[in-house]
Design a protein around this motif. Structure first.
Motif, PDB file in Angstrom:
ATOM      1  N   ASP A 109      46.132  25.569  77.634  1.00 44.45           N
ATOM      2  CA  ASP A 109      47.554  25.220  77.675  1.00 44.45           C
ATOM      3  C   ASP A 109      48.389  26.032  76.682  1.00 44.45           C
ATOM      4  N   ALA A 110      47.729  26.798  75.827  1.00 45.23           N
ATOM      5  CA  ALA A 110      48.453  27.562  74.808  1.00 45.23           C
ATOM      6  C   ALA A 110      48.953  28.889  75.372  1.00 45.23           C
ATOM      7  N   SER A 111      50.174  29.249  75.030  1.00 44.29           N
ATOM      8  CA  SER A 111      50.733  30.539  75.442  1.00 44.29           C
ATOM      9  C   SER A 111      51.270  31.326  74.249  1.00 44.29           C
ATOM     10  N   VAL A 112      51.220  30.709  73.057  1.00 49.43           N
ATOM     11  CA  VAL A 112      51.685  31.369  71.840  1.00 49.43           C
ATOM     12  C   VAL A 112      50.546  31.369  70.830  1.00 49.43           C
ATOM     13  N   PHE A 113      50.254  32.543  70.289  1.00 53.36           N
ATOM     14  CA  PHE A 113      49.138  32.699  69.357  1.00 53.36           C
ATOM     15  C   PHE A 113      49.607  33.486  68.136  1.00 53.36           C
ATOM     16  N   ASN A 179      59.264  30.677  77.719  1.00 51.17           N
ATOM     17  CA  ASN A 179      58.927  31.062  79.092  1.00 51.17           C
ATOM     18  C   ASN A 179      57.451  30.778  79.361  1.00 51.17           C
ATOM     19  N   PRO A 180      57.127  29.856  80.267  1.00 52.57           N
ATOM     20  CA  PRO A 180      55.726  29.502  80.507  1.00 52.57           C
ATOM     21  C   PRO A 180      54.902  30.632  81.136  1.00 52.57           C
ATOM     22  N   ASP A 181      55.587  31.662  81.668  1.00 56.08           N
ATOM     23  CA  ASP A 181      54.876  32.770  82.295  1.00 56.08           C
ATOM     24  C   ASP A 181      54.520  33.881  81.313  1.00 56.08           C
ATOM     25  N   ARG A 182      54.919  33.719  80.055  1.00 57.13           N
ATOM     26  CA  ARG A 182      54.638  34.743  79.045  1.00 57.13           C
ATOM     27  C   ARG A 182      53.503  34.292  78.136  1.00 57.13           C
ATOM     28  N   THR A 183      52.687  35.241  77.718  1.00 55.43           N
ATOM     29  CA  THR A 183      51.677  35.010  76.680  1.00 55.43           C
ATOM     30  C   THR A 183      52.016  35.928  75.525  1.00 55.43           C
ATOM     31  N   ILE A 184      52.218  35.343  74.353  1.00 51.98           N
ATOM     32  CA  ILE A 184      52.690  36.110  73.206  1.00 51.98           C
ATOM     33  C   ILE A 184      51.761  35.903  72.016  1.00 51.98           C
ATOM     34  N   PRO A 211      54.010  24.413  70.011  1.00 53.02           N
ATOM     35  CA  PRO A 211      52.618  24.456  69.530  1.00 53.02           C
ATOM     36  C   PRO A 211      52.096  25.894  69.505  1.00 53.02           C
ATOM     37  N   ILE A 212      51.253  26.195  68.544  1.00 55.62           N
ATOM     38  CA  ILE A 212      50.708  27.542  68.379  1.00 55.62           C
ATOM     39  C   ILE A 212      49.211  27.446  68.127  1.00 55.62           C
ATOM     40  N   GLN A 213      48.451  28.335  68.771  1.00 53.21           N
ATOM     41  CA  GLN A 213      47.014  28.395  68.487  1.00 53.21           C
ATOM     42  C   GLN A 213      46.734  29.581  67.561  1.00 53.21           C
ATOM     43  N   PRO A 214      46.246  29.323  66.353  1.00 53.56           N
ATOM     44  CA  PRO A 214      45.914  30.422  65.437  1.00 53.56           C
ATOM     45  C   PRO A 214      44.568  31.053  65.782  1.00 53.56           C
ATOM     46  N   ILE A 215      44.484  32.350  65.568  1.00 55.03           N
ATOM     47  CA  ILE A 215      43.259  33.111  65.802  1.00 55.03           C
ATOM     48  C   ILE A 215      42.946  33.910  64.543  1.00 55.03           C
ATOM     49  N   GLU A 251      37.859  34.333  66.111  1.00 55.33           N
ATOM     50  CA  GLU A 251      37.674  32.882  66.049  1.00 55.33           C
ATOM     51  C   GLU A 251      38.959  32.142  66.422  1.00 55.33           C
ATOM     52  N   TYR A 252      38.845  31.282  67.416  1.00 57.50           N
ATOM     53  CA  TYR A 252      39.966  30.436  67.818  1.00 57.50           C
ATOM     54  C   TYR A 252      39.947  29.148  66.996  1.00 57.50           C
ATOM     55  N   LEU A 253      41.055  28.847  66.354  1.00 53.92           N
ATOM     56  CA  LEU A 253      41.213  27.563  65.686  1.00 53.92           C
ATOM     57  C   LEU A 253      41.921  26.595  66.628  1.00 53.92           C
ATOM     58  N   PRO A 254      41.839  25.299  66.371  1.00 49.78           N
ATOM     59  CA  PRO A 254      42.523  24.326  67.236  1.00 49.78           C
ATOM     60  C   PRO A 254      44.034  24.581  67.268  1.00 49.78           C
ATOM     61  N   THR A 255      44.631  24.309  68.401  1.00 49.00           N
ATOM     62  CA  THR A 255      46.077  24.461  68.544  1.00 49.00           C
ATOM     63  C   THR A 255      46.799  23.534  67.569  1.00 49.00           C
TER      64      THR A 255
END
Length: 363
Positions: A109-113, A179-184, A211-215, A251-255
C-alpha cells in the motif's frame, strides 16, 4: 589532523561529511593494481551499453508522449519501468555488485519511500527495487543516458540555486505524493553522507503528511567506499569498479504513519523519521546539512584551506543549531541529535547565516 588555529580532527570538523579514505588490505591492493585496472574499462563499457539500451527504449516508448507527466501514459510508463528495473540490475551486476540482499518486505500500500543517501548506486537501487522516480538535481538531466531515463520514470528535477525551481519542485513533489499512480523515493538528507551519521532531514517529502516506508541501504565496503564526499561521481565510479566485488543490503522498515502533530508540523515529522532511520542503521543523527557538505567538499578539492573551511562550517553550524534548539523547545520533541565542533564555548551566534537561510528555503 592538527592544523594551526584548530586542533581538531576532520571527523570533528565535518562530521557526516568527513571523507572515509580507502583502507585496502594486501589482497585488495594487489587486485586493484593488476586485475582491477583491466576491469574498470570493461565495467565502464558494459554500464554504458546498459544505459544505451534503457535510454533508447525510453525514447521510443515515449514518442508523442508528455515526458513532464508520465502518469498520463500508464502503459508506456509501466513498460519503461519494467525494462529499466531489469537492465539496472544487469548494470549493477556488471559493475561488481554481485550480491544484493533484501530484508523485510515492501508494503504493497506504500507509494512514498525515503532512504539514506551515500552513493550513485542509491538511485539505481531505487529504480531496481521500486521502479520509483525521485528528486534529482537538475544537472543530472544532462548526463548521458540518465536524463531521458529519469524523465520517463517520473523524476522531479530541482536547481539548488533557483528559488523558483525549489518552489516548483516542492509543489510537484506534494502533488506526486498525493497521486496514487506515482511511486516516489526521496533522499531526505538532500545530499550524500559518509554513513557514520545521518544529516538533518529536509521537510519536503513530509509536507503532505502521508504515510512513508523507510528503506535502509547498507554497502559491503570494499577497498573503496561507495560514497563520494570528496571528488565526483565519475571518479568514484571508476574507483568503485576496481573493487573485486561490491555488495548491497536493502532493508525495508515498517511503514510509518504520522500522528496528528506530525501531520501539522513537517519539521517534527522529519525529525522523528530521522530517529527511526538512525536506529535502524545503528548510527547517530547530526544537526548538519548541505552547506557543511559543500565546505568539506571545497576543502578536500583544494578550494579552501583548513582554517577557511572550518571557519565556514562553524558559522553555518552555530546558526543551524540555534534554530534546532528553538524547534525542540517549541515542539517538545525528543532531542536525539548531536552537533559537531562549533568552536570555543564562549563564542556565541550573533548574526543569521545567509548560506543557511538560502538552504532552508529549499525545504
Amino acid at each position: 589532523m592538527t592544523n594551526k588555529g584548530y586542533d581538531i580532527t576532520e571527523a570533528q570538523a565535518f562530521g557526516a561529511f568527513e571523507w572515509t579514505k580507502p583502507n585496502p588490505n594486501i589482497f585488495q591492493k594487489a587486485f586493484r593494481n593488476t586485475i582491477g585496472l583491466v576491469l574498470v574499462p570493461i565495467r565502464f563499457l558494459c554500464w554504458n551499453i546498459v544505459l544505451f539500451f534503457i535510454a533508447i527504449f525510453a525514447v521510443i516508448a515515449m514518442i508523442g508522449a508528455d515526458k513532464k507527466d508520465v502518469t498520463k501514459h500508464p502503459i508506456r510508463q509501466w513498460l519503461i519501468v519494467k525494462w529499466s528495473r531489469a537492465w539496472v540490475r544487469v548494470g549493477l551486476f556488471l559493475s561488481g555488485f554481485f550480491w544484493i540482499k533484501v530484508k523485510g518486505e515492501r508494503d504493497p500500500d506504500a507509494s512514498v519511500f525515503i532512504t539514506n543517501h551515500q552513493s550513485w548506486c542509491d538511485p539505481c537501487c531505487a529504480i531496481m527495487e521500486l521502479g520509483a522516480g525521485f528528486i534529482s538535481k537538475i544537472e543530472n538531466k544532462k548526463v548521458y543516458g540518465v536524463g531521458i531515463i529519469a524523465q520517463c520514470i517520473g523524476c522531479i528535477f530541482v536547481s539548488r540555486d533557483s528559488e523558483e525551481s525549489r518552489k516548483q519542485a516542492q509543489e510537484d513533489l506534494t502533488a506526486g505524493i498525493k497521486n496514487p499512480d506515482r511511486t516516489i523515493c526521496v533522499f531526505p538528507e538532500g545530499t550524500i553522507t559518509n554513513t557514520k551519521h545521518l544529516s538533518s532531514f529536509k521537510t519536503g517529502v513530509f509536507v503532505a503528511g502521508e504515510p512513508i516506508q523507510p528503506i535502509l541501504f547498507r554497502y559491503d565496503l570494499g577497498c573503496m567506499p561507495p560514497h563520494w564526499v570528496a571528488g565526483n561521481m565519475f571518479a568514484n565510479y571508476f574507483k568503485l569498479c576496481m573493487n573485486p566485488w561490491n555488495g548491497i543490503t536493502i532493508e525495508y522498515l515498517p511503514t510509518y504513519h504520522p500522528n496528528e502533530a506530525e501531520k501539522a508540523n513537517p519539521q517534527l515529522y522529519a525529525h522523528n523519521m530521522q530517529k527511526v532511520m538512525c536506529d535502524g542503521l545503528g548510527v547517530t543523527a547530526e544537526v548538519t546539512g548541505y552547506q557543511e557538505h559543500r565546505c568539506a567538499l571545497d576543502y578536500y578539492n583544494g578550494k579552501l584551506t583548513w582554517e577557511e573551511a572550518v571557519d565556514k562550517v562553524i558559522g553555518v553550524r552555530k546558526t543551524r543549531y540555534e534554530k534546532h534548539k528553538k524547534f525542540v523547545q517549541e515542539s517538545g520533541a525528543e532531542d536525539h541529535c548531536f552537533v559537531s565542533y562549533m568552536g570555543e564555548e564562549e563564542e556565541t551566534v550573533e548574526e543569521p547565516n545567509e548560506q543557511l537561510q538560502e538552504e532552508e528555503s529549499t525545504e
